[in-house]
Write a protein that holds these residues in place. Structure first.
Motif, PDB file in Angstrom:
ATOM      1  N   HIS A 181     -34.239  22.855 -44.707  1.00 23.04           N
ATOM      2  CA  HIS A 181     -33.766  21.627 -45.366  1.00 23.04           C
ATOM      3  C   HIS A 181     -34.806  21.184 -46.389  1.00 23.04           C
ATOM      4  O   HIS A 181     -35.982  21.578 -46.301  1.00 23.04           O
ATOM      5  N   LEU A 213     -27.993  19.637 -48.145  1.00 14.15           N
ATOM      6  CA  LEU A 213     -27.814  21.017 -47.657  1.00 14.15           C
ATOM      7  C   LEU A 213     -26.855  21.814 -48.544  1.00 14.15           C
ATOM      8  O   LEU A 213     -26.465  22.929 -48.197  1.00 14.15           O
ATOM      9  N   LEU A 250     -31.603  15.540 -41.153  1.00 16.74           N
ATOM     10  CA  LEU A 250     -32.051  16.781 -41.789  1.00 16.74           C
ATOM     11  C   LEU A 250     -32.968  17.587 -40.882  1.00 16.74           C
ATOM     12  O   LEU A 250     -33.022  18.819 -40.968  1.00 16.74           O
ATOM     13  N   GLU A 303     -27.014  13.930 -46.100  1.00 14.55           N
ATOM     14  CA  GLU A 303     -27.338  15.176 -45.403  1.00 14.55           C
ATOM     15  C   GLU A 303     -26.537  16.350 -45.982  1.00 14.55           C
ATOM     16  O   GLU A 303     -27.100  17.425 -46.268  1.00 14.55           O
ATOM     17  N   HIS A 319     -31.801  20.729 -38.983  1.00 16.43           N
ATOM     18  CA  HIS A 319     -31.512  21.990 -39.678  1.00 16.43           C
ATOM     19  C   HIS A 319     -32.821  22.729 -39.958  1.00 16.43           C
ATOM     20  O   HIS A 319     -33.754  22.144 -40.510  1.00 16.43           O
TER      21      HIS A 319
END
Length: 482
Positions: A159, A127, A153, A123, A156
């Motif tokens: 992403h 990012l 993910l 992750e 967010h």
């Protein structure tokens, strides 16, 4: 060009327990040839760090995940130009045993934490929060060990797109609610449309519910997992996601598995020099103490000795099989009762049956080249690679008509379709149906012209990654453009 982070729990030759490792090595290489930029993300198991030494290992980042100090290291996949990033978290990956279970054969009790930590690192990389100055367009996840990555993910707003490949739906990554609570995941994830699965947490479900696109490893398996008998309780979700689901047949590494240049063989051969194949058979017969004869059909089996692989079917028809003038060579390991039963038969029939427990890559190559017939009676088989290795080596497979086996091995009694025949197929998962297929194979073995025609059919089929890699590339383009 797209940037792809390819997350996997194993990759050959650094670590292998099954077909996932082969796919994780060969698909990224094929994507690299198509001009994609691929980084493989892999846990830094003790054995992986040892094997990676020759290629060189350097630390590229240090990070802290939930209070754990983690080092991200970089190496190359041996024999390739592929970059591999290793998640070095000693508390979780520095231990003996295979990636998922200890020396006693039981799953590591902290597997939920181990692969959660792996997912968290993925992750952060995705990012661009690790300081690598590299942001992938696609995060391609594989099987339950990476299932939390698309879920994490999803939290967010911006992403990379995610692809989740199901190599085997039967391994769902199931853990208790207590394990879920230990990971401090968002409470919203505990829902039957997300990670919750009949009172447990399923890592696999994370990938299935949250990925932008789902692939499986053969067209037939993509259809099968939408039905209750193959869906492992997830068939409803698979039907719901059917618009974002595709079955793409795995390829094989045609450099690694090439009878014309295979360094493991006693004698290399190709379609033009097929007569040399028998020299491998006679060498193996001598090595294993079997009766040495070119005229006795040699049957091979390589695989895990578990229910899925149809070991019960093999054992149930063993008496009939032993009544035939044929030989059987087995390489594999798995459930102790299967191992003991097969070893017992080998002791009773030393001139006809040879059983080797464990796994040996070189020996697997020699069995493929030496056998006349390859047994693959799997109860279900998402794709299967051994039947494709066998076809490439002119070793005709006997298979149960499921998943990737159905998509690659053909036997038709209709003369209009017979031109593509390359093996022997049985429809019902019964010992009688398996034995009938073996009988068809052993009878045809003695009809040399027809046998050779089937061998040439088998060896002429293209099982490289070229076509399949382009299908993955098309999916990447589709979901990134959305």
């Amino acid at each position: 060009m797209q940037k792809i982070l390819f997350a996997t729990s194993e990759v050959y030759p650094l670590i292998k327990t099954g077909g996932l490792a082969d796919v994780a090595a060969s698909l990224p290489r094929a994507l690299l040839k198509l001009g994609q930029e691929v980084k493989i993300l892999l846990p830094a198991y003790t054995s992986v760090l040892e094997k990676a030494k020759n290629a060189g290992v350097k630390e590229i980042a240090q990070l802290n995940v939930d209070g754990y100090s983690i080092s991200l290291k970089q190496t190359r996949l041996p024999g390739t130009k592929l970059t591999v990033w290793l998640v070095d978290a000693p508390e979780f990956f520095d231990r003996a045993g295979n990636p998922y279970c200890g020396p006693d054969g039981n799953d590591w009790p902290d597997n939920h934490k181990r692969f959660y930590i792996f997912a968290k690192v993925a992750e952060l990389i995705a990012l661009n929060q690790v300081g690598l100055h590299w942001t992938p367009d696609i995060v391609h996840c594989n099987d339950w060990q990476t299932g939390l990555i698309p879920a994490l993910l999803s939290l967010h707003p911006h992403h990379p797109a995610t692809v989740f490949t199901v190599h085997n739906l039967a391994y769902r990554g199931l853990f208790s609610y207590q394990a879920f609570a230990e990971l401090n995941l968002p409470a919203v994830f505990w829902h039957h449309e997300r990670l919750e699965f009949y009172g447990q947490m399923s890592f696999m479900k994370g990938g299935l519910a949250f990925a932008d696109f789902i692939t499986t490893v053969s067209p037939s398996y993509a259809q099968e997992i939408q039905r209750p008998e193959f869906g492992c309780g997830l068939d409803g979700l698979m039907r719901y996601r059917s618009d974002s689901l595709a079955g793409i047949l795995n390829g094989i590494d045609t450099d690694e598995w090439n009878p014309g240049s295979d360094s493991h063989l006693n004698c290399t051969y190709n379609r033009r020099t097929l007569a040399n194949k028998v020299k491998n058979k006679q060498a193996l017969q001598e090595e294993l103490g079997l009766t040495i004869s070119a005229d006795i059909p040699l049957l091979g089996f390589i695989g895990r000795l578990v229910d899925q692989k149809g070991v019960d079917l093999i054992l149930s028809q063993m008496k009939d099989l032993l009544s035939l003038n044929c030989q059987l060579v087995i390489l594999g390991s798995g459930f102790p009762h299967y191992e003991q039963a097969l070893k017992h038969i080998a002791v009773q029939y030393p001139l006809k049956v040879a059983v080797t427990l464990g796994y040996n890559e070189s020996f697997a190559h020699r069995i493929e080249a030496s056998s006349d017939i390859f047994l693959m009676p799997s109860i279900f088989e998402p794709c299967g690679l051994n039947q494709m290795y066998s076809l490439r080596y002119g070793t005709l497979p006997v298979v149960h008509a499921v998943g990737g086996l159905r998509d690659t091995v053909f036997e038709s009694m209709d003369e209009t379709d017979a031109e593509k025949n390359n093996g022997f197929v049985f429809e019902e998962a019964t010992a009688a149906a398996l034995f009938a297929a073996i009988q068809r194979a052993t009878n045809l073995f003695h009809q040399k012209d027809q046998w050779k025609k089937l061998q040439l059919n088998a060896m002429s089929k293209d099982f490289s990654w070229n076509t399949s890699a382009k299908e993955y590339q098309a999916i990447y383009t589709k979901i990134t453009s959305q």
